[in-house]
Design a protein around this motif. Structure first.
Motif, short mmCIF file in Angstrom:
data_model
loop_
_atom_site.label_atom_id
_atom_site.label_comp_id
_atom_site.label_asym_id
_atom_site.label_seq_id
_atom_site.Cartn_x
_atom_site.Cartn_y
_atom_site.Cartn_z
N UNK A 1 -11.13 1.41 -5.78
CA UNK A 1 -10.38 1.01 -5.91
C UNK A 1 -9.60 0.37 -4.51
N UNK A 2 -8.92 -0.99 -5.29
CA UNK A 2 -8.11 -1.03 -3.10
C UNK A 2 -7.61 -0.71 -2.23
N UNK A 3 -8.49 -0.52 -0.71
CA UNK A 3 -7.20 -0.19 -0.05
C UNK A 3 -5.96 -1.14 0.01
N UNK A 4 -4.77 0.00 0.38
CA UNK A 4 -3.86 0.08 1.01
C UNK A 4 -2.51 -0.28 0.69
N UNK A 5 -1.57 -0.34 0.27
CA UNK A 5 0.29 -0.35 0.30
C UNK A 5 0.44 -0.94 -1.33
N UNK A 6 0.33 -0.15 -2.18
CA UNK A 6 0.90 -0.93 -3.41
C UNK A 6 1.73 -0.56 -3.72
N UNK B 1 7.88 9.72 -10.64
CA UNK B 1 7.92 8.11 -9.62
C UNK B 1 9.62 7.65 -10.34
N UNK B 2 9.47 6.08 -9.61
CA UNK B 2 9.89 5.44 -10.13
C UNK B 2 9.65 3.94 -9.67
N UNK B 3 9.99 3.18 -10.72
CA UNK B 3 10.02 1.64 -10.00
C UNK B 3 9.75 1.55 -8.23
N UNK B 4 8.77 0.80 -7.67
CA UNK B 4 9.54 0.93 -6.18
C UNK B 4 8.73 1.44 -5.68
N UNK B 5 8.30 3.05 -5.95
CA UNK B 5 7.80 3.81 -5.68
C UNK B 5 5.83 3.25 -4.87
N UNK B 6 5.91 3.40 -3.22
CA UNK B 6 4.72 3.16 -3.38
C UNK B 6 3.45 4.10 -3.16
N UNK B 7 2.18 3.83 -3.49
CA UNK B 7 1.22 4.41 -3.62
C UNK B 7 0.29 3.59 -2.49
N UNK B 8 -0.22 3.98 -1.81
CA UNK B 8 -1.13 3.90 -0.68
C UNK B 8 -2.63 4.71 -0.68
N UNK C 1 -5.96 -4.89 -0.57
CA UNK C 1 -5.46 -5.55 -2.02
C UNK C 1 -4.42 -6.77 -1.36
N UNK C 2 -4.96 -7.82 -2.23
CA UNK C 2 -3.96 -9.34 -1.91
C UNK C 2 -2.19 -9.31 -1.68
N UNK C 3 -1.85 -9.58 -0.80
CA UNK C 3 -0.17 -9.07 -1.35
C UNK C 3 0.81 -9.91 -1.96
#
Length: 381
Positions: A260-265, A347-354, A363-365
């Motif tokens: 899995x990618x690392x980072x803020x998604x 959850x709603x659209x726009x929530x963050x999963x790190x 993950x690429x921005x």
């Protein structure tokens, strides 16, 4: 350039017949000579750079530019009163009226009026945006615009998009290639923030001979602060609201070779049930699951946070997915008590999963709405 100085006095409403009519006080005609470009009656006028008001032997005191509906064009008098320029581009296929007043050194007024019509473009572009007008979204949601044509005048397009917030916060734009522009603050939005976007693209020349044809106002609200942190080594996800852990959920992430990618998604899509086929993400025929429940998209390339009914005892114990974050679920997603169902409902659209501690890069921005993985300095470049 139309440069007929009207008579002063009595409100400056002279006929402009060139006879040098005196004012009501019997004084000489104003020496100020107002000129307006484009000339009165002009058609096909460019929406940017063509409108100018100047004065010789005097100073401008008033310039009013309005469209056929009476909407004023903002602008400013500069050069110590010598000229006026609009603060924004003009709208295409629109008739404008200009009224300008100036005074000479003796205080005598001269006025000039003009009308003209802007061009009708043969080629146009639109911007498809997210989030939707009237929506409530999570703290990680940027305002993102994808353009139907590649933009070669990015500054003009970016200038035409104005973002206002309550409470006020600095919001900056960043281009991904020449057809996508995202806006975000330095840190996640504050819960409860109200965002208004003026998408004033109508008349903007985005590339040579290609003009925007869109003018919309979009409003959205930032909901509660929810950020979930997945630890790929511990096989857990801690769901936080306002910084407090409200639930810890066992998960499984990408197995070796499919990490899995690392980072803020950012969650960009929610699907109660969807089909996942390895062919669509370059994994050949490794899997084709027609009824994946409680799926929430994290990247454009196909990373999801989703329910998993085939994972056995992997949840909380080992990583077994092809790169997604899996939560225990039942086939069809009919059991509302499962971890995946709970997460989907909360959850709603726009929530963050790190995601952290995965054996892959960040993950690429631009893979999804994941610009949070760029520093603020890089974002503003």
């Amino acid at each position: 350039m139309l440069s007929l100085a009207a008579c002063g006095g009595g409100g400056g409403k002279g006929s402009g017949d060139g006879k040098g009519k005196e004012t009501q006080q019997g004084k000489e005609q104003s020496a100020a000579a107002v000129s307006i470009s484009p000339k009165s009656g002009a058609t096909g006028v460019d929406t940017s750079g063509a409108l100018k008001v100047n004065v010789a032997r005097g100073k401008l005191t008033e310039v009013t530019v309005k469209d056929a509906k009476g909407a004023a064009v903002p602008g400013s008098i500069t050069g110590g009163g010598a000229s006026w320029t609009p603060a924004t581009h003009l709208t295409a296929s629109t008739k404008y009226t200009v009224h300008a007043v100036a005074k000479d050194s003796e205080g005598r007024e001269a006025a000039e009026d003009s009308t003209f019509t802007t061009l009708t473009p043969k080629n146009t572009f639109l911007g498809y945006f997210t989030p939707e007008d009237g929506s409530t979204v999570g703290v990680g949601m940027p305002f993102s615009v994808n353009f139907t044509r590649g933009i070669t005048s990015p500054q003009a397009v970016e200038k035409a998009i104005r973002i206002r917030t309550e409470p006020a916060v600095d919001v900056e734009g960043h281009w991904f290639g020449n057809d996508r522009l995202d806006f975000r603050p330095e840190k996640y939005w504050k819960a409860g923030t109200k965002v208004t976007v003026d998408l004033n693209l109508d008349g903007v020349e985005g590339r040579d001979g290609v003009y925007g044809k869109q003018h919309k106002t979009i409003k959205f609200t930032i909901g509660r602060n929810q950020v979930s942190v997945v630890d790929a080594k511990k096989h857990t996800m801690k769901v936080t609201q306002d910084g407090k852990v409200i639930k810890t959920i066992p998960v499984t992430t990408g197995k070796p070779g499919y990490d899995t990618w690392n980072g803020q998604m950012v969650i960009t899509e929610k699907l109660a049930v969807t089909r996942m086929n390895g062919e669509t993400v370059g994994y050949g025929g490794e899997y084709d699951i027609k009824d994946v429940p409680h799926a929430m998209r994290l990247t454009t390339s196909g990373t999801f946070l989703h329910g998993n009914y085939w994972g056995g005892d992997a949840f909380g114990n080992y990583n077994a997915s092809h790169g997604c974050v899996g939560l225990s679920d039942v086939r069809g997603g009919s059991d509302g008590s499962t971890p995946a169902a709970w997460m989907f409902d909360h959850s709603i659209i726009g929530d963050v999963v790190v995601v952290k501690n995965a054996d892959d890069r960040t993950v690429s921005p631009d893979n999804g709405l994941n610009g949070w993985n760029m520093s603020w300095a890089d974002w503003k470049k």
